[in-house]
Each structure stands twice: as structure tokens, then as C-alpha cells.
Design a protein around this motif. Sequence first.
Motif, PDB file in Angstrom:
ATOM      1  N   ARG B  17       0.697  -1.183  -0.019  1.00  0.00           N
ATOM      2  CA  ARG B  17      -0.084   0.041  -0.065  1.00  0.00           C
ATOM      3  C   ARG B  17       1.010   1.315  -0.100  1.00  0.00           C
ATOM      4  O   ARG B  17       0.592   2.150  -0.910  1.00  0.00           O
ATOM      5  CB  ARG B  17      -0.886  -0.123   1.075  1.00  0.00           C
ATOM      6  N   ARG B  21       1.547   4.226  -3.600  1.00  0.00           N
ATOM      7  CA  ARG B  21       1.501   5.946  -3.419  1.00  0.00           C
ATOM      8  C   ARG B  21       2.533   6.326  -4.126  1.00  0.00           C
ATOM      9  O   ARG B  21       2.374   7.342  -4.929  1.00  0.00           O
ATOM     10  CB  ARG B  21       1.609   6.449  -2.084  1.00  0.00           C
ATOM     11  N   ALA B  24       2.020   5.453  -7.862  1.00  0.00           N
ATOM     12  CA  ALA B  24       0.800   6.235  -8.506  1.00  0.00           C
ATOM     13  C   ALA B  24       1.200   7.543  -8.897  1.00  0.00           C
ATOM     14  O   ALA B  24       0.656   8.274 -10.110  1.00  0.00           O
ATOM     15  CB  ALA B  24      -0.217   6.442  -7.481  1.00  0.00           C
ATOM     16  N   ARG B  25       2.337   8.129  -8.502  1.00  0.00           N
ATOM     17  CA  ARG B  25       2.704   9.488  -8.817  1.00  0.00           C
ATOM     18  C   ARG B  25       4.045   9.458  -9.649  1.00  0.00           C
ATOM     19  O   ARG B  25       4.752  10.580 -10.029  1.00  0.00           O
ATOM     20  CB  ARG B  25       2.786  10.547  -7.582  1.00  0.00           C
ATOM     21  N   MET B 115     -10.121  11.703 -14.264  1.00  0.00           N
ATOM     22  CA  MET B 115      -8.803  11.575 -14.523  1.00  0.00           C
ATOM     23  C   MET B 115      -8.580   9.889 -14.408  1.00  0.00           C
ATOM     24  O   MET B 115      -9.170   9.280 -13.199  1.00  0.00           O
ATOM     25  CB  MET B 115      -8.017  12.264 -13.395  1.00  0.00           C
ATOM     26  N   PRO B 118      -4.174   4.595 -10.970  1.00  0.00           N
ATOM     27  CA  PRO B 118      -3.997   3.103 -10.958  1.00  0.00           C
ATOM     28  C   PRO B 118      -5.179   2.728  -9.736  1.00  0.00           C
ATOM     29  O   PRO B 118      -5.782   3.533  -9.063  1.00  0.00           O
ATOM     30  CB  PRO B 118      -2.622   3.069 -10.156  1.00  0.00           C
ATOM     31  N   LEU B 119      -5.356   1.391  -9.823  1.00  0.00           N
ATOM     32  CA  LEU B 119      -6.296   0.825  -8.866  1.00  0.00           C
ATOM     33  C   LEU B 119      -5.384   0.820  -7.424  1.00  0.00           C
ATOM     34  O   LEU B 119      -6.258   0.948  -6.392  1.00  0.00           O
ATOM     35  CB  LEU B 119      -6.586  -0.835  -9.174  1.00  0.00           C
ATOM     36  N   GLY B 120      -4.215   0.541  -7.287  1.00  0.00           N
ATOM     37  CA  GLY B 120      -3.357   0.647  -6.181  1.00  0.00           C
ATOM     38  C   GLY B 120      -2.804  -0.437  -5.978  1.00  0.00           C
ATOM     39  O   GLY B 120      -1.280  -0.524  -6.223  1.00  0.00           O
ATOM     40  N   ASP B 202      -6.594  -4.183  -3.700  1.00  0.00           N
ATOM     41  CA  ASP B 202      -7.747  -3.526  -4.207  1.00  0.00           C
ATOM     42  C   ASP B 202      -8.301  -4.564  -5.492  1.00  0.00           C
ATOM     43  O   ASP B 202      -9.292  -4.362  -5.369  1.00  0.00           O
ATOM     44  CB  ASP B 202      -7.206  -2.261  -4.932  1.00  0.00           C
ATOM     45  N   VAL B 203      -7.495  -5.577  -5.839  1.00  0.00           N
ATOM     46  CA  VAL B 203      -8.234  -6.565  -6.824  1.00  0.00           C
ATOM     47  C   VAL B 203      -7.283  -7.579  -6.893  1.00  0.00           C
ATOM     48  O   VAL B 203      -6.076  -7.604  -7.036  1.00  0.00           O
ATOM     49  CB  VAL B 203      -8.325  -5.792  -8.257  1.00  0.00           C
ATOM     50  N   SER B 408      -8.430   2.868 -12.809  1.00  0.00           N
ATOM     51  CA  SER B 408      -9.793   3.317 -12.341  1.00  0.00           C
ATOM     52  C   SER B 408      -9.908   4.759 -12.994  1.00  0.00           C
ATOM     53  O   SER B 408      -8.929   5.488 -13.315  1.00  0.00           O
ATOM     54  CB  SER B 408     -10.155   3.274 -11.156  1.00  0.00           C
ATOM     55  N   GLU B 409     -10.961   5.316 -12.828  1.00  0.00           N
ATOM     56  CA  GLU B 409     -11.166   6.702 -13.201  1.00  0.00           C
ATOM     57  C   GLU B 409     -11.792   7.606 -12.013  1.00  0.00           C
ATOM     58  O   GLU B 409     -12.686   7.112 -11.383  1.00  0.00           O
ATOM     59  CB  GLU B 409     -12.006   6.995 -14.317  1.00  0.00           C
ATOM     60  N   LYS B 410     -11.131   8.564 -11.467  1.00  0.00           N
ATOM     61  CA  LYS B 410     -11.702   9.396 -10.521  1.00  0.00           C
ATOM     62  C   LYS B 410     -12.301  10.712 -11.103  1.00  0.00           C
ATOM     63  O   LYS B 410     -11.669  11.053 -12.134  1.00  0.00           O
ATOM     64  CB  LYS B 410     -10.856   9.655  -9.305  1.00  0.00           C
TER      65      LYS B 410
END
Lengths: 421, 421
Positions: B17, B21, B24-25, B115, B118-120, B202-203, B408-410
Motif C-alpha cells: 500500500r 503511493r 501512482a505519482r 482522470m 491506478p487501482l492501487g 484492491d483487486v 480506474s477513473e476518479k
Amino acid sequence: MTELVVDYMQRLGESAREASRVLARASTAQKNQALLATADALDQSRTVLLAANELDMEASRANGLDDAMLDRLALNSARIDEMIEGLKQVAALPDPIGEIRDMHFVPSGIQVGKMRVPLGVIGIIYESRPNVTVEAASLCIKSGNATILRGGSEAIHSNKAIAQCLKEGLAVAGFPATAVQVVETTDRAAVGELITMPNYVDVIVPRGGKGLIERISRDASVPVIKHLDGVCHVYVDQAADAGKAIRIADNAKTQRYAPCNAMETLLIHESQVDAVLRPLLDIYESKQVELRGCEKVCALFADRVKAVTADDWAAEYNAPILAIRIVSSLDEAISHINRYGSQHTDSIVTENFTDARRFLTEVDSSSVMINASTRFADGFEYGLGAEIGISTDKLHARGPVGLLGLTSEKYIVFGDGHVRG
Amino acid sequence: MTELVVDYMQRLGESAREASRVLARASTAQKNQALLATADALDQSRTVLLAANELDMEASRANGLDDAMLDRLALNSARIDEMIEGLKQVAALPDPIGEIRDMHFVPSGIQVGKMRVPLGVIGIIYESRPNVTVEAASLCIKSGNATILRGGSEAIHSNKAIAQCLKEGLAVAGFPATAVQVVETTDRAAVGELITMPNYVDVIVPRGGKGLIERISRDASVPVIKHLDGVCHVYVDQAADAGKAIRIADNAKTQRYAPCNAMETLLIHESQVDAVLRPLLDIYESKQVELRGCEKVCALFADRVKAVTADDWAAEYNAPILAIRIVSSLDEAISHINRYGSQHTDSIVTENFTDARRFLTEVDSSSVMINASTRFADGFEYGLGAEIGISTDKLHARGPVGLLGLTSEKYIVFGDGHVRG
């Protein structure tokens, strides 16, 4: 008894699956006709609806339901008008089904793309409000899905009367009555069965309190589109415009306290204490908002702010209570949100492009905002035209869920006798 | 012991987890650097990889694994080349993360859009092939996800050696080593824990036999992207071109027997018996395909075709066996597919526009084709550039799943001090 319920639910499921085939190939005009004919039926059944609702109200009063529950349960002429208006609005929405996109040739010579299709059968589980029966059914019909509705036992007479209007509307459009089915038993075993029939039900949408949603998510073998907590943040950045920050932090907390998109924790850069925090405290106090602060906040405003306890950062108050933390950097704010937040809605107030860009990228929430109140996180405000719920999940639907959340896309391939070499 | 495993998995989850982070960036360049540096590390570790694999091969031979399993487990120079090539291909794919789309103004004055993020953390559970370790990790890195890989116990030494190369690649790009973690215990309790840590994972993507996938889907509390059966159909319509029909029905069955997208049942309009079915039987017989027919087929070709049993219509043979049914209408064909099929891939052969359009709309499968072989249902053939699996679910990803299936999209909202009125 439970065996009878299982049997009953299996029959509902099987007939819903059959009806879903009919709905999936229905024309837009036919679906809209069903919605508008249901609106007519509701309009002509006002007396019946109010009488059925009165039965529910009497029983609920006798059972000692509190005033808030009774208010949610009550139907009156204005609420029937709202249901009718809602049906007309859904009829006016564009039909998402059948959209073909991205068809393109690939090297083998076939053309590949996607086509939007209904999910199939949607199970909706909800509590006292009978208007959800119409609202949920209308969104399912418009998106070409069959639906099984399980309302609260306290609303059973109202829901049956509304179901009768839906049946009339479906009949006018030539749809089977099983396209929308209201579960007519109040036996709790019905819910247990509904959420464990993956052969017949494609997705469950629970609407209600957190306890209901957690229970359903835990026990379901069917996928669940769910909304859990709404622990939303506003972060006032070092580069925030003070006027915008005050306006947004006030609105996000106090415009309404109960919604899931209301702010629960205010994060404020240490450089903004005098320009933003001090005037905000005056506003919150004038509105009787209880303030709970981190050590730094308490040191500065000992007489005005209580100290937070361990649970406050992750608390969803849904009430006039606000947790406040002073941070010394954007990094600290982002870490706080990703650690304590519920991935619902978080907003930064800043004039700095790079801070805004980083917040947008690094905050892992279903809605991330720049210089706007978290209260905007809503299907109607986002222009979806309708909302079946807000999803805090990452898969399938994330954030406010409109008609598209009740659909899926399949691949389609066009060839001219193409075979694989 | 189990407690130790739980503890170990929780630690993997927590550090995944945290690493997610960072991923993701990450910039596209940084992610590609990790992929290409891993390719270099594999190239320079050939001796180590082959030695580790030999340990697995020896143990598996001693445990009596069959030849097919041993073949899947084996590494050699060519297979290491393939892993290296695969990493380079994923590095060359466009980065899906950060895409902003559909930003538009709504009446309140805010701008709303989406936007891609990623799922995580992705958990991958797979069986003997060690190359899946590289393949799955590369797709997760490219899509900005942290990953926890749980391979088969028979491949543990190979997977640990590959994991070492991944760690080197991650280090070169400045990523934490925990961005890709291989579960280093062969205790089965590790899987049970991995699929029930929704806080950290997450999946789950299971890759392997149907038994594995069913077990995981049943026990998981984390969402699962899964592939179950592939009972695929070709329907030869009344208006089919005979040449195209024969070519497609031959290819869909015989080009390869094992894949999930191979045809298992041929549906043929009664008018096409002489023009299409008769020559097809010759072809199938020449290729030693066992034929099982409905009553009508058996009546016409009693000496060439066995009668189907109750199980044949829903059977996934993955073998040189074919079920054949003569139907008298398009409706009968569509009903058969929706009833007995597995919603995987189905194709119609027809020159009639309306029949094609109805088949496209009414067949509820993840890939629906017109005049093309079902064997095209594949992420590479569809131009996705990579494939993490094929989903037979309707939610989230449907059909072949590429990089987008790991995202995913937020919602994102831009304002200028906007508040809700």
C-alpha cells in the motif's frame, strides 16, 4: 418458511433474467413510454397510494418509529408530484444503451470496438423511503435492466401500490410485468437470497445506513456497488486565496451537515492561521459548530477548541462538529487524507499550479477538487442527470453513479470471413 | 504457523500500500526505466535463473509432475529472451495513467471531468509458469500499481530469482523494492490471507485452472477479475456466405483446441446443411474431431455423428470434440447461446444486415463477432498491446483485459472559489 422464501426469490430471479433479455433489446422509445405511462399511473392512483401509505404510517407509529423515519416514509401529494417529475426527467435523459465506440482496424484486418449494454438484472435494497422504488426502477428501465426491489418492511404497502403503477406502465409499453419486481415478503431471508443468486442477479445496489451496506457487502456473492464512509477534507494550502478558502471551508461544512460530501476535517497550512483559520472560527462559532483541534490548533485557540481524540480524524460526524489540523506542508496534508480519509471527496484551495497538480494526482479519492466545495460531489451537480448512489469503490463505478454505472461494455468485432492464422 | 503467515502477509500488504503511493505519482519515464532495467537484470542473471529453475524442475520431477506441467515450469534461454522482449514491449506501450477527459462546465460554474488513476495494489495468483511473474509485474508497474505475486509452490525458486531481477530494476528507477513483492512462503494460508485483505489489496487477478479461480472467487472479500468458462459458439445464419462460414467454423474449432476462445458448439441454420454442414463434417473428420449432434444432425448423419447428451451444450471441451445443433431461426440460435453459453465469445456468419445487427445487440457475451473466428478474442489481437487475462464478468473489465483493466477513473473538479447554493 425460509425454504418458501428461497423458492419465491429464485422464481423472481429467474423471471427477472428472462425479462432482462426483453429490456436489453428494447428501443429508446419503448423504454420512455414505460416511464411516462408509469407517471400517468401514479397520477391516477393518488388516492390508492395515499391509502396504502397510511397503512404503513399507522403500523410504523404503532411500532414507535421516530419522527425522522416517519418523515422519510410519508407520502403526500407533493411527494407524488416529485416521483412523477423524476420519471419525466429520466425519460428525457439520453439512452446510454447501444452506443458503439472506438471501432478500429487491427493488423489482422478485423475491426474491433465496444458496444454499451445493460448489466442485466439489478437488485436494489433500501430502507424506508418509498420514492426510491420509482427512482431506482426508472433508472433500471432506462438503462435496459430488469430490477428486483427490496424496500423496508415498514413501507411494504406503499411499495406494493407503487409497484402496481409500474406494472401498468410496463404493460402499456409491452414489457413483461417481471421487468420490475417488488419483493412482496418482509421475511429477512429474502435479502440473504437476493444477494447470493449470481445466476440471476448481476449487481446489488444497497441504499441506506452504513450498517445495512456493510452487512450486505460482507454476505453478498453478487457484486455490490456500495457507498461506505464520507470523511471529506478541505485543505487550505499555503498559496490559498483567503477569501476563497473561507467561503469554501464554510460551505463545505455548514451548507448542510448530514450529507456524505460535507467536510469533516479541515486541514490548514500553518501560514494561513491568521488570514483564514481565525475568521473561519468566528463563522463556525456563530453557527454553533463544535470545534476539535490538533495540538497546534488547541495551543493557539485553547478557549475555543477542544482537543481531538484518537477517533476524530477518521470520524464521519454528519453533524455540526469539525476536526481541524494545522499542517506544515502539502505532503503532510496529502498523507493525512490518504491515511484517514475514506476516498470519497477532498478539495484543495490554492492559487499555486504545482500544488494543485500534485493534489489532483496524489489524493486517492473518488472526487478530487481544486478551489471548490466538497458539497458538489453529487450526480446531479456533475450533470449525470440522475444518481443511483455514490460509489466509494474503485472497480466499475467510482464516485457518483448515474445511468452509465448500470451498464457495461462488450467487445464487438466485424470481419469478412476473417480467420486467425 | 498460520499466525506467522497472516502476519507476514499483512506486512506485505501494508508495504505494498505504501509503495503504491509512490508508483501512482511516478512519471512514465521512471516506470519505463524500471521495466528496461529489469530486462537488463534478467539478461545478466541467466545463469542464476536457470540454476534456480533447475531446482524447481528437479523437485517437480521427484514429485511426479506430468510432462505438460514440467514444460510450463521450464525456463531456457529462449524463454528468458521472451521475458526480456515482453518487458520492452510493455515499456513501449502508452502510459494510461493521468489521462484527463471530458472536462466540461456545468451550470453551477464548476468544471467536471475524469482522470485515470491506478487501482492501487493488485494481487496476482497463478500456477506453474514463472514467466507470469515478469509479465504480471510489468503490467502493474506500467499502470502505476504495486503488486503482490503468489506463484505456484513448484516454481518458488524460479520466482524468487526473477523477483531479485525485478528488485534490481525497481532500484535503478528509484522505486521501493516493495513495489513488486513475490510471496516467499509456499504455505497455502498465504492465499487465503491475500484475498481477504481489502485494506491492502484492491483487486485479485487469478490465472490458472477453473478450480483455482472458482475457489478464489468464492472465498475472496477483495474484488476478483476472473475468467471462468469459454463455451463459444459460431452460428451459421440462413444468409451466411458458405465459403466464409466453412472457413470460420473450421478455424474457430481446429486452429487450436485448448484456448478458451475456441468454438465448442456449432449452430447451423437448417437451410445451410448441404452448403455448409456437409463440407464441414468432411473437414472435421479429416482432422479427427469427434462430432456430437442434436437429433436433427443425427438423423441426417447417423453414421458420422454421435448423439449429444444433456451436458454437451454447456461443455467446454478444450479438445477435438464439437457439439452441433441445427436451428430453424436466428431466435433459436440466440436463445441457445444466451442459455447455454458462458458469455465469452460468440460469432454469427451472415450477409444479412438485420440478422447481424440483432445478433450484435441480443447476444450477451463479452465479445460478439460478425463474420470472424472466435479465436480472435484476445488482448493482442484486439490491439491492447498486452493482456493480464480475459474477464467473463460484466462489472469493471469485460473481455480481454489490458492495462486499462488495472486502472480506474476518479472525478476531478476545477473551481474558482465555487460553493454550493
